[in-house]
Write a protein that holds these residues in place. Structure first.
Motif, PDB file in Angstrom:
ATOM      1  N   THR A   1      -6.324   5.935  -1.443  1.00  0.00           N
ATOM      2  CA  THR A   1      -4.931   4.416  -1.109  1.00  0.00           C
ATOM      3  C   THR A   1      -4.147   3.431  -1.774  1.00  0.00           C
ATOM      4  OG1 THR A   1      -5.244   4.209   1.503  1.00  0.00           O
ATOM      5  CG2 THR A   1      -3.832   2.361   0.273  1.00  0.00           C
TER       6      THR A   1
ATOM      7  N   GLN B   1      -2.887   0.428  -3.938  1.00  0.00           N
ATOM      8  CA  GLN B   1      -2.868  -0.936  -3.143  1.00  0.00           C
ATOM      9  C   GLN B   1      -2.122  -1.690  -4.907  1.00  0.00           C
ATOM     10  OE1 GLN B   1      -6.772  -2.705  -2.284  1.00  0.00           O
ATOM     11  NE2 GLN B   1      -6.287  -1.063  -0.527  1.00  0.00           N
TER      12      GLN B   1
ATOM     13  N   ALA C   1       0.067   6.051   0.583  1.00  0.00           N
ATOM     14  CA  ALA C   1      -0.373   6.648   1.139  1.00  0.00           C
ATOM     15  C   ALA C   1      -0.841   8.066   0.070  1.00  0.00           C
ATOM     16  CB  ALA C   1      -0.660   6.699   2.234  1.00  0.00           C
TER      17      ALA C   1
ATOM     18  N   ARG D   1       0.453  -1.375   0.447  1.00  0.00           N
ATOM     19  CA  ARG D   1      -0.175   0.408   0.199  1.00  0.00           C
ATOM     20  C   ARG D   1       1.430   1.148  -0.082  1.00  0.00           C
ATOM     21  NH1 ARG D   1      -5.126  -0.849   3.280  1.00  0.00           N
ATOM     22  NH2 ARG D   1      -5.916  -3.420   2.634  1.00  0.00           N
TER      23      ARG D   1
END
Length: 304
Positions: free
Chosen positions: A133, A135, A128, A126
């Motif tokens: 987010t 992924q 930020a 992940r």
């Protein structure tokens, strides 16, 4: 007003055609402008769309087959030529770090831009973003490959008429959102009483892969799913052998995963009529279907 849309640079697979450039996709998501899988010619395709190198905030590469990455050298050099003032993270499979290094320095240039390699080294990694987010999930292909998924957290939509009924205005609204409740006139007013749930939006990007758990994990409840459909079902055995999907498989994934808008792309040059992909997909998917075309723009659907 924020913009959330997909800008398509190229939709071919291994071999480009007169109508289809090698891969390339730009996601505009509020303040993020993310470039996915820049194949050959992506820099010129950007010119046709009006997206500039300076606007790019992040680059994501699914794997290091040429049709997904050979546009990187020119784009990286363009970032420096244009003296892009902000850092640009680049995500790619960690096992391909040597390929990335060679592409990054494929020829001599004066490097001024700050490129930040951030390899993906674990399934489910992940990263930020502002308000979301990013992924990464492992896919099934002959070489290390990851798909990407952008997830906005769920939130709430404030109801002005309910706030007014309790006399909650100004800074008190923010206090209520932070604390979850507010004392008003000797009564506790909860956030649930003056708001409604607002599901976060989701975008998924799935390139070269056979069917696997990662495909479904990426596609789950996506508002917009961009997914390869290299082959038609008549070549399903070949697709499985080389680690690709058919239009029927991609459509079934979308149906089973609750996808709202499905974008099929990465078409083999053996098929001249894109309507064949649409016809096959519609047998398995009743939602909004888009057969991607070069230089087209596909909006992320409005919130549910």
């Amino acid at each position: 007003m924020s913009t959330r849309e997909l800008v398509v640079l190229g939709t071919a697979s291994q071999t480009p055609t007169r109508q289809r450039n090698h891969n390339g996709y730009v996601l505009r998501w509020d303040d993020e402008v993310i470039l996915f899988d820049p194949g050959e010619g992506s820099q010129r395709q950007l010119l046709h769309t009006g997206v500039t190198a300076t606007q790019l905030t992040r680059i994501c590469v699914t794997h290091f087959h040429g049709d997904h990455c050979l546009g990187l050298p020119g784009l990286i050099q363009r970032l420096s030529l244009d003296r892009v003032p902000h850092p640009v993270p680049v995500h790619f499979p960690a096992g391909g770090v040597d390929y990335f290094a060679r592409l990054r320095h494929a020829s001599s240039f004066h490097e001024t831009a700050e490129l930040r390699p951030e390899p993906v080294d674990t399934d489910g990694a992940r990263f930020a973003l502002t308000g979301a987010t990013l992924q990464a999930r492992r896919l099934r292909h002959p070489i290390e490959t990851y798909g990407y998924r952008l997830v906005e957290p769920d939130g709430v939509r404030m109801l002005p008429e309910r706030l007014a009924a309790y006399g909650i205005v100004g800074p008190a609204v923010g206090e209520l959102q932070r604390a979850g409740y507010l004392e008003v006139g000797g009564r506790r007013v909860t956030l649930a009483e003056v708001s409604r749930p607002r599901p976060g939006q989701r975008f998924a990007f799935v390139m070269d892969t056979g069917l696997c758990d990662g495909v479904y994990a990426l596609a789950e409840r996506a508002d917009l799913l961009v997914i390869e459909s290299t082959f038609l079902n008549s070549e399903a055995a070949l697709a499985a052998e080389v680690g690709h999907l058919t239009a029927a498989q991609a459509a079934r994934v979308a149906t089973e995963s609750g996808v709202r808008r499905l974008v099929l792309t990465h078409f083999s040059q053996r098929y001249a009529d894109p309507e064949r992909f649409a016809a096959e997909a519609r047998e398995h998917f009743a939602g909004e279907l888009v057969i991607a075309e070069d230089l087209s723009v596909v909006p992320v659907p409005p919130r549910r």
